[in-house]
Design a protein around this motif. Structure first.
Motif, short mmCIF file in Angstrom:
data_model
loop_
_atom_site.label_atom_id
_atom_site.label_comp_id
_atom_site.label_asym_id
_atom_site.label_seq_id
_atom_site.Cartn_x
_atom_site.Cartn_y
_atom_site.Cartn_z
N VAL A 185 0.85 -1.19 0.00
CA VAL A 185 0.00 0.00 0.00
C VAL A 185 0.89 1.23 0.00
CG1 VAL A 185 -1.96 -1.11 1.14
CG2 VAL A 185 -0.18 -0.01 2.52
N TYR A 219 -6.38 -2.45 8.80
CA TYR A 219 -5.64 -1.19 8.79
C TYR A 219 -5.13 -0.83 10.18
CZ TYR A 219 -4.92 3.89 8.64
OH TYR A 219 -4.41 5.15 8.76
N LYS A 232 -1.34 -0.52 10.91
CA LYS A 232 -0.85 0.82 11.25
C LYS A 232 -0.02 0.78 12.53
CE LYS A 232 -2.57 5.53 12.06
NZ LYS A 232 -3.79 6.36 12.23
N LYS A 243 -11.74 4.83 4.17
CA LYS A 243 -12.11 3.42 3.98
C LYS A 243 -12.37 2.74 5.32
CE LYS A 243 -10.01 2.58 -0.54
NZ LYS A 243 -11.32 2.35 -1.18
N TYR A 266 -7.08 6.07 3.63
CA TYR A 266 -7.15 4.99 4.62
C TYR A 266 -8.23 5.25 5.66
CZ TYR A 266 -2.54 3.50 2.85
OH TYR A 266 -1.50 3.09 2.06
N THR A 315 -3.06 9.79 0.80
CA THR A 315 -3.01 8.36 1.14
C THR A 315 -3.67 8.11 2.49
OG1 THR A 315 -1.06 7.84 -0.18
CG2 THR A 315 -1.46 6.48 1.77
#
Length: 372
Positions: free
Chosen positions: A124, A341, A345, A330, A327, A323
C-alpha cells in the motif's frame, strides 16, 4: 464476518476440473514411483498474472512447481500457465475460486475493487518495505489476517515473492507539479491508483502483457510496472523517455500463491508441507533476483537514453496526505478494512521507529557518499 462471494462466470465454472487422481492410480514404470493412498498422483494447474517473458515473476511460479515435484518425487505435479493461456492476468483469483484451476500466482491488490483490505497483502502507498512487509506477514500477524479474508472465498494464500521497492513509472512528459499530473492516463493498480485518481489522473489497471501496446498506441500517458529489470523486458523505455522514482505506492510489493481451499484440504499433509516449503523458497529467491539484477538494468536504460527523474516534494507530500485520508475514509466505511488497517498501522509505527534507528541510521551516510 459475512461471507463474500465473487461473480462466477459461466465459462469459468464450465471449465472446472478435478486434479487429484488418488482413486485411479496411474500405471507405473521403472522410472515412475507407484501411487499409493498416502502418496497419490496429483496434477494441478497454476494460472498466473504474468507473461512468460518476465523471468523473475513467471519464473517464481515455475520455481515453486519444480520444487514441489522434486520434494514429492514427481507425485505432485503443478503446471504453470502464463497470463491469457487459461484466464487473463487479472482473473486469476476468480478462476481459483470457481475451480477452473487449483492454484495461482498473482497479486492481491489486483482485486481491491472486490475487497479493499486485500491491498495490504501486496503493498500500500507509503507502507512497508520488503523487509518490513515480511516481518508483518510472517511474524506480525498479517498473514493470518489475510488468510482469514481469503477463507471466506474458499482460498488459502502464501507469500510468493517480493520485488522490493518499485520505481515510480514511465511518463511521456515530465511531471514536476501537481498540475502536471491532472488528466494524464496512467496504468497503476491497487490503492496507489486510487490516490493517483484523487490527484487528478485517469487511472487504468492492465496486466503486464498489455502495457507496452497501450503506451505505444497513446491509450496511456504513463505506466508503472516493477523496476528496471522487468520494465526493460517489457520494452517500456522504448515508448516513454522519463523514468520516475520513488514508487511510493509500492514500497515492498509482495506477490502470493493462492490455492483453492477445498483442493488444498484434499492433499496429503506431506504434499501441503512440500508446497509451503517451495513457496517460502520461491518467495525469498525473487527479491534476491531483483536486487541482483536491477542495478545493471538501470545502467543499461540510462546508457540507452532513459532520463531518470524524482517526484518533487510537492507531489510526494500531497500523495502522502491523500493516502492517509484515503485509509481513514475506507476504515470509517468498511469494518474489514478498519480491522486490518488498525493492526497494520500499529505495526508500521513500531517497525518504522526501530528502522529509523538501525536501518536509516546506517544507510543515510553511505548512500549519500557513494559514487554515482
Amino acid at each position: 464476518m459475512k461471507r463474500r462471494t465473487f461473480l462466477k462466470h459461466s465459462s469459468l465454472a464450465a471449465a472446472s476440473t478435478t486434479a487429484i487422481a488418488a482413486c485411479t492410480p496411474k500405471p507405473t514404470t521403472e522410472s515412475e514411483p507407484a501411487s499409493t493412498p498416502a502418496q497419490p498422483f496429483v496434477r494441478w494447474r497454476m494460472a498466473t498474472s504474468w507473461p512468460k517473458s518476465l523471468n523473475f515473476t513467471f519464473g517464481t511460479a515455475e520455481q515453486l512447481c519444480q520444487r514441489v515435484s522434486r520434494l514429492t518425487n514427481g507425485r505432485f505435479a503443478i503446471t504453470p500457465y502464463a497470463a491469457g493461456e487459461i484466464v487473463s492476468g487479472l482473473e486469476v483469483l476468480a478462476a481459483i475460486e470457481a475451480g477452473t484451476v487449483e492454484c495461482g500466482h498473482t497479486a492481491s491488490y489486483y482485486y481491491v475493487d472486490r475487497l479493499p483490505a486485500l491491498a495490504f497483502a501486496t503493498t500500500v502507498p507509503f507502507g512497508l518495505n520488503a523487509q518490513q512487509q515480511n516481518a508483518w506477514l510472517q511474524a506480525g500477524g498479517g498473514l493470518a489476517l489475510i488468510q482469514n479474508l481469503y477463507a471466506d472465498w474458499g482460498i488459502i494464500n502464501f507469500p510468493g515473492g517480493s520485488t522490493g521497492a518499485q520505481m515510480g513509472g514511465w511518463f511521456k512528459t515530465e511531471v514536476d507539479t501537481l498540475d502536471d499530473l491532472k488528466g494524464l492516463k496512467m496504468r497503476i493498480p491497487g490503492l496507489g491508483g486510487q490516490v493517483m485518481a484523487r490527484l487528478g489522473m485517469e487511472v487504468q489497471v492492465l496486466p503486464g502483457d498489455q502495457i507496452f501496446d497501450a503506451l505505444d498506441q497513446g491509450k496511456l500517458d504513463a505506466a508503472e510496472w516493477v523496476g528496471p529489470h522487468d520494465d526493460e523486458q517489457l520494452g517500456l523505455n522504448r515508448v516513454a523517455p522519463f523514468y520516475y522514482s520513488p514508487g511510493w505506492w509500492e514500497p515492498g510489493t509482495t506477490y502470493e500463491f493462492q490455492v483453492n481451499l477445498a483442493e488444498w484440504q484434499k492433499l496429503p499433509s506431506e504434499y501441503r508441507e512440500a508446497f509451503e516449503v517451495a513457496a517460502s523458497e520461491a518467495h525469498n529467491q525473487m527479491l534476491a533476483n531483483y536486487d541482483a539484477a536491477n542495478g545493471q538494468a538501470l545502467q543499461r536504460l540510462l546508457f540507452g537514453g532513459t532520463e531518470l527523474r524524482e517526484f518533487s516534494p510537492e507531489i510526494l507530500q500531497a500523495a502522502q496526505n491523500i493516502t492517509f485520508e484515503l485509509y481513514e475514509d475506507k476504515a470509517s466505511q468498511d469494518s474489514t478494512f478498519k480491522q486490518i488497517y488498525q493492526q497494520w498501522k500499529a505495526f508500521r509505527s513500531q517497525v518504522y521507529q526501530w528502522h529509523r534507528v538501525n536501518e536509516f541510521g546506517f544507510v543515510s551516510f553511505p548512500f549519500k557518499t557513494i559514487n554515482p
